[in-house]
Design an enzyme around this catalytic site. Structure first.
Site, PDB file in Angstrom:
ATOM      1  N   THR A 225      46.559  45.296  40.059  1.00 41.04           N
ATOM      2  CA  THR A 225      45.942  44.702  41.240  1.00 41.04           C
ATOM      3  C   THR A 225      46.647  43.447  41.728  1.00 41.04           C
ATOM      4  OG1 THR A 225      44.445  43.395  39.857  1.00 41.04           O
ATOM      5  CG2 THR A 225      43.660  45.562  40.575  1.00 41.04           C
ATOM      6  N   LYS A 226      47.705  43.006  41.044  1.00 41.87           N
ATOM      7  CA  LYS A 226      48.328  41.732  41.381  1.00 41.87           C
ATOM      8  C   LYS A 226      49.261  41.860  42.581  1.00 41.87           C
ATOM      9  CE  LYS A 226      46.344  39.168  38.243  1.00 41.87           C
ATOM     10  NZ  LYS A 226      45.464  40.112  37.559  1.00 41.87           N
TER      11      LYS A 226
END
Length: 386
Positions: free
Chosen positions: A187-188
């Site tokens: 998700t980064k």
């Protein structure tokens, strides 16, 4: 809107054919664990950050934080000053070594560690300060670094959200801290699936992290099998860990890194759209970076004011019924049983962090969002909060 509307997830990684081809190339050429692609990714990352840094690839940002605090010589009984407004990994790596995290309240506007509260928490046992660049906005690093220098403390930056963030027009990772750790979780701001990177200008610290990331062995597998020395021979020189990054992960990272600035620009466009859409609502918008600096916009953090027509919990439930995923970043550590009970933490000791948490909700903001999707998010938010 109805249950037939397509679901909008909170986040989706943006992976292209370039990443796929590079992974396949690694598989076909036989190096799937730590090898030449990992070395190439480290070199590319160091060049991207600039400032003469070295980069050490690992299998998670948590692993990177652990290696960094171990490399500065953190010992049982030492103390590390950090923020309670973070994911548990920031503090747990301190406990891995038997040291104690000491929590300082945050700035209510930025959610970041408040430098004004640091010196009151310094004791003879304090060894380091561990700031977290929340949501992709840099901490106020100048006073933190000044306090550290004054008291001869080490500084390790948790930059899991902060690529490509700048502070004083310098890339996070190139500041005069001891080490900075980035995350490449799915998700980064860029991803290798799982992974992280330690960045430092301290050659001894970098070397210690390289040794400790793979069982304390003096040479990794690629070094052994690509040198003219006997491949079977190695020496264990420390009781290390299993934190190495694979070439498959690095293959993704090589191409994700090339897109990092474009990804940031797209997230900023969506964040600016949201800011315009929500300007007249009973909310506090995410803080902007200082003039000339870059916010990574890893998260779009909205804060519902007390005069909002519904609570944060009701908002999240209503958005879910509209098939829009949201999240909360973060449940402060002093509310989690382990940290609360182990260190006798009370919410009233952290009024700013508690105020941030009560109203905070994170909206979808990722590069694969379409205009229709972020318009739906904006329309739903306005409908619920007007």
């Amino acid at each position: 809107m109805s249950m037939t509307d397509p679901f909008i997830p909170f986040s989706i990684p943006d992976i292209g054919q370039e990443e796929v081809d590079e992974v396949v190339d690694s598989m076909l050429h036989g190096w799937v664990t730590t090898g030449p692609k990992m070395r190439r990714f480290e070199q590319d990352f160091a060049e991207f950050i600039g400032g003469g840094v070295e980069a050490v690839a690992v299998n998670s940002a948590t692993a990177g934080l652990h290696l960094a605090v171990e490399a500065i010589g953190l010992n049982c009984g030492d103390e590390v000053i950090t923020t309670p407004y973070t994911f548990t990994a920031t503090a747990e790596v301190v406990r891995y070594l038997g040291a104690k995290p000491v929590f300082v309240d945050v700035d209510r506007r930025t959610f970041n560690l408040d430098p004004a509260g640091i010196e009151a928490k310094i004791t003879p046992k304090t060894r380091a300060i561990l700031p977290v660049h929340f949501a992709g906005l840099s901490c106020d690093m100048d006073p933190i670094l000044e306090i550290a220098a004054k008291h001869k403390l080490r500084v390790i930056e948790d930059a899991a959200h902060a690529l490509p963030t700048t502070c004083g027009r310098r890339m996070i990772g190139s500041l005069p801290s001891d080490a900075t750790i980035f995350s490449f979780y799915s998700t980064k701001t860029m991803t290798t699936g799982e992974g992280g990177m330690i960045v430092t200008r301290d050659a001894d610290l970098a070397q210690r992290c390289r040794i400790m990331r793979l069982h304390g062995i003096d040479r990794d597998a690629f070094s052994r099998y690509s040198s003219d020395k006997p491949a079977w021979y190695y020496e264990v020189i420390a009781p290390g860990y299993k934190y190495n990054m694979t070439d498959i992960a690095a293959s993704m990272g090589i191409h994700q890194l090339r897109k990092a600035c474009r990804f940031q620009q797209r997230r900023q466009e969506i964040a600016e759209f949201y800011n315009r859409a929500f300007a007249d609502l009973p909310v506090e918008l995410p803080p902007l970076p200082p003039e000339g600096d870059v916010h990574a916009h890893h998260l779009y953090v909205l804060r519902l004011r007390e005069d909002a027509p519904i609570t944060r919990e009701q908002f999240i439930e209503s958005m879910a019924r509209k098939r829009i995923s949201t999240s909360v970043h973060f449940i402060p550590l002093f509310l989690h049983p382990y940290w609360r009970d182990t260190y006798h933490l009370k919410p009233e000791d952290f009024p700013n962090a508690m105020a941030c948490y009560r109203g905070e909700v994170s909206l979808p903001n990722y590069t694969r969002m379409t205009e229709d999707q972020f318009q739906r998010v904006a329309d739903a938010t306005r409908e619920l909060l007007t």
